[in-house]
Write a protein that holds these residues in place. Structure first.
Motif, PDB file in Angstrom:
ATOM      1  N   ASN A 100       0.826  -1.215   0.000  1.00 35.61           N
ATOM      2  CA  ASN A 100       0.000   0.000   0.000  1.00 35.61           C
ATOM      3  C   ASN A 100       0.858   1.262   0.000  1.00 35.61           C
ATOM      4  N   TYR A 101       1.955   1.197  -0.741  1.00 34.27           N
ATOM      5  CA  TYR A 101       2.879   2.322  -0.931  1.00 34.27           C
ATOM      6  C   TYR A 101       3.515   2.798   0.382  1.00 34.27           C
ATOM      7  N   ASN A 125      -3.242   8.738  -2.383  1.00 29.97           N
ATOM      8  CA  ASN A 125      -4.185   9.851  -2.171  1.00 29.97           C
ATOM      9  C   ASN A 125      -3.513  11.192  -1.914  1.00 29.97           C
ATOM     10  N   LEU A 126      -2.275  11.356  -2.336  1.00 29.61           N
ATOM     11  CA  LEU A 126      -1.586  12.623  -2.100  1.00 29.61           C
ATOM     12  C   LEU A 126      -2.185  13.775  -2.901  1.00 29.61           C
ATOM     13  N   SER A 127      -2.925  13.463  -3.934  1.00 31.17           N
ATOM     14  CA  SER A 127      -3.470  14.540  -4.766  1.00 31.17           C
ATOM     15  C   SER A 127      -4.459  15.403  -3.985  1.00 31.17           C
ATOM     16  N   TYR A 128      -4.985  14.883  -2.868  1.00 32.06           N
ATOM     17  CA  TYR A 128      -5.964  15.634  -2.085  1.00 32.06           C
ATOM     18  C   TYR A 128      -5.308  16.431  -0.953  1.00 32.06           C
ATOM     19  N   ASN A 129      -4.020  16.234  -0.735  1.00 37.86           N
ATOM     20  CA  ASN A 129      -3.357  16.861   0.410  1.00 37.86           C
ATOM     21  C   ASN A 129      -3.052  18.333   0.187  1.00 37.86           C
ATOM     22  N   LYS A 130      -2.972  19.064   1.296  1.00 40.98           N
ATOM     23  CA  LYS A 130      -2.611  20.481   1.261  1.00 40.98           C
ATOM     24  C   LYS A 130      -1.184  20.701   1.767  1.00 40.98           C
ATOM     25  N   HIS A 131      -0.727  19.788   2.620  1.00 40.76           N
ATOM     26  CA  HIS A 131       0.626  19.865   3.175  1.00 40.76           C
ATOM     27  C   HIS A 131       1.280  18.500   3.014  1.00 40.76           C
ATOM     28  N   PHE A 132       2.610  18.496   2.960  1.00 35.96           N
ATOM     29  CA  PHE A 132       3.320  17.251   2.709  1.00 35.96           C
ATOM     30  C   PHE A 132       4.443  17.054   3.717  1.00 35.96           C
ATOM     31  N   ARG A 199       0.047  11.684  -8.009  1.00 30.45           N
ATOM     32  CA  ARG A 199      -1.347  12.142  -7.949  1.00 30.45           C
ATOM     33  C   ARG A 199      -2.318  11.086  -8.480  1.00 30.45           C
ATOM     34  N   SER A 200      -1.829  10.217  -9.320  1.00 24.18           N
ATOM     35  CA  SER A 200      -2.697   9.194  -9.913  1.00 24.18           C
ATOM     36  C   SER A 200      -2.902   8.003  -8.987  1.00 24.18           C
ATOM     37  N   LEU A 201      -2.156   7.950  -7.889  1.00 20.73           N
ATOM     38  CA  LEU A 201      -2.215   6.807  -6.978  1.00 20.73           C
ATOM     39  C   LEU A 201      -3.339   7.014  -5.963  1.00 20.73           C
ATOM     40  N   ILE A 202      -4.436   6.334  -6.180  1.00 19.41           N
ATOM     41  CA  ILE A 202      -5.631   6.488  -5.343  1.00 19.41           C
ATOM     42  C   ILE A 202      -5.983   5.136  -4.723  1.00 19.41           C
ATOM     43  N   SER A 203      -6.426   5.160  -3.484  1.00 20.62           N
ATOM     44  CA  SER A 203      -6.822   3.918  -2.809  1.00 20.62           C
ATOM     45  C   SER A 203      -7.902   3.186  -3.604  1.00 20.62           C
TER      46      SER A 203
END
Length: 370
Positions: A100-101, A125-132, A199-203
Motif C-alpha cells: 500500500n505504498y 491519495n496525495l493529490s488531495y493533500n494540502k501539506h506534505f 497524484r494518480s495513486l488512489i486507494s
C-alpha cells in the motif's frame, strides 16, 4: 428446579440476542440513509468538519488529466534507483505498491543503510493533500517529490546530479523531449513528472466505500465501529471527510520532549512555540495495511493506539528544570479521555478494517536504457 434454571438461562440468552439484534437494526436504520442525514457527530463546536464519503477523482493542476506518456515517465522515475547517490534506492524503495505504498517499517532505511527519524507514510491519495511530510515542510507535491533526493539519510543526491543522470540516459532524453517539447531537461520537469504519477495513486474502493454506494453491508461490529467513530470515539474531530483527515496539525502528546525520541514536529518548520509537537493528521484510508503508525512508527498494534486514545493520550508534566520552558509541549485540548470498553475498541478496529482495501499490484516499468 434444575430444568427451570436452564430454561431461565436460555431465556436470558435469547433476550440478550434480541436486544443486540435490535441495536444492530437501529444502526442499520440510521446509516442506510444518505451521509448528510446521519446523526450529528460528537465534535467540539470549534471544529470544522466534513462528513465521511467516497473519494472524488484525483486533483490535477488546472483539472487537466495527464497523458499516459507523462504518467509512465513519472512511474519510471519513481522506480529508478539510478537517481540516488549509490544507485541503490528509489522512491519505490520506501513506498512499495504491494505494501500500500509504504515499507511497513518503523523507520525506513536509506543511504548506507542509515535509518530515518520518521515513519514513511503511504503516498496514496496525495493529490488531495494540502501539506506534505509529517511536519508540512513541503507546500506542493512537486516540492515533496524532490525532498528524498536531497535527504542525507534517504537518497542523498544533489539535484544537479539527478538532472545530469537523467540527461545521461538516452531513453529519458527522448521521452522528455516528446512530452515537454524542448531539448533541455530541468529538475522542475522531473519533479512534475513524479508528482503527476503520485497524484494518480488512489486507494482502491474499500468495503466502506461500497457500503456508501449501496453495494455492500457492514457487519454488526463494523457498523457499531462506524457509529463509535462518529460519536463516543470522537475520531471525526480530526479524521473527517472522504480522506479521513482534516489536513491540519495536532499535538497528541507524543513529542517525547527532553527524552530519547524527542521530535518537535511542525515547530522545526515554523519556529512558532504553539507548533511544538504538532504533526499532520494522517489519512485513515488503508490504515490497517500501512502500519506501524504515528510519525515515529513506534506503534505496531492498533489496539495499543486505541488504549492511548481511550486514556486521553499522554499529557507531559513539567519537571523542576522545565517550569519556565516556553517550548514545553501541550497536548491538544481536542483530545479527551474516552473510557472505551474492550468491545468498543474491537468495533472501532473492525470499522478501520473496512476502510482498508487490499493492495493492488502494478507492473514494474521497464526503465529507459542509457
Amino acid at each position: 428446579m434444575r430444568y427451570s434454571i436452564i430454561a431461565l438461562i436460555i431465556f436470558n440468552l435469547l433476550v440478550s440476542c434480541k436486544q443486540q439484534k435490535s441495536e444492530y437494526q437501529a444502526l442499520q436504520d440510521i446509516y442506510k440513509k444518505k451521509p448528510s442525514e446521519w446523526v450529528k457527530p460528537w465534535v467540539d463546536s470549534t471544529v470544522t468538519w466534513k462528513e465521511l464519503g467516497v473519494l472524488p477523482k484525483p486533483n490535477y493542476p488546472n483539472n487537466e488529466k495527464p497523458s499516459k506518456e507523462l504518467l509512465q515517465l513519472g512511474k519510471q522515475l519513481f522506480f529508478d534507483s539510478r537517481l540516488s547517490q549509490t544507485k541503490q534506492f528509489a522512491c519505490v524503495s520506501c513506498h512499495h505498491p504491494i505494501q500500500n505504498y509504504t515499507d511497513n517499517r518503523e523507520k525506513s532505511l536509506g543511504f548506507m543503510l542509515k535509518e530515518g527519524n520518521r515513519n514513511a507514510p503511504t503516498v496514496l491519495n496525495l493529490s488531495y493533500n494540502k501539506h506534505f511530510f509529517w511536519d508540512g515542510r513541503a507546500a506542493s507535491l512537486e516540492e515533496q517529490a524532490l525532498g528524498p533526493f536531497q535527504n542525507p539519510v534517504e537518497m542523498n543526491t544533489h539535484l544537479d546530479t539527478v538532472v545530469s543522470r537523467v540527461k545521461s540516459i538516452k531513453g529519458y532524453r527522448k521521452v522528455f523531449k516528446n512530452i515537454f517539447n524542448k531539448e533541455d531537461i530541468i529538475i522542475e520537469d522531473i519533479a512534475y513528472a513524479i508528482a503527476m504519477f503520485e497524484r494518480s495513486l488512489i486507494s482502491r474502493k474499500s468495503k466502506f466505500d461500497n457500503f456508501l454506494l449501496g453495494k455492500k453491508e457492514l457487519d454488526e461490529n463494523e457498523l457499531k465501529g462506524l457509529h463509535l467513530f462518529r460519536t463516543k470515539g470522537r475520531c471525526l474531530t480530526c479524521h473527517n471527510g472522504p480522506l479521513f483527515t482534516d489536513n491540519k496539525f495536532h499535538n497528541l502528546g507524543l513529542t517525547y520532549y527532553g527524552r530519547k525520541f524527542e521530535d518537535l514536529g511542525r515547530y522545526n518548520i515554523t519556529k512558532k512555540k504553539e507548533d511544538v509537537g504538532k504533526f499532520k493528521t494522517p489519512s485513515l484510508r488503508d490504515v490497517m495495511r500501512t502500519g506501524p503508525w504515528m510519525h515515529n512508527g513506534l506503534f505496531g498494534k492498533m489496539d495499543g493506539i486505541l488504549n492511548m486514545y481511550s486514556n486521553g493520550m499522554p499529557r507531559p508534566r513539567r519537571r523542576e528544570h522545565q517550569k519556565n520552558d516556553s517550548l514545553f509541549p501541550t497536548t491538544s485540548p481536542l483530545i479527551q479521555k474516552l473510557d472505551l470498553t474492550e468491545e468498543e475498541k474491537e468495533n472501532i478496529i473492525a470499522f478501520l478494517e473496512s476502510l482498508s482495501a487490499p493492495a493492488f499490484r502494478i507492473s514494474t516499468p521497464e526503465l529507459p536504457k542509457e
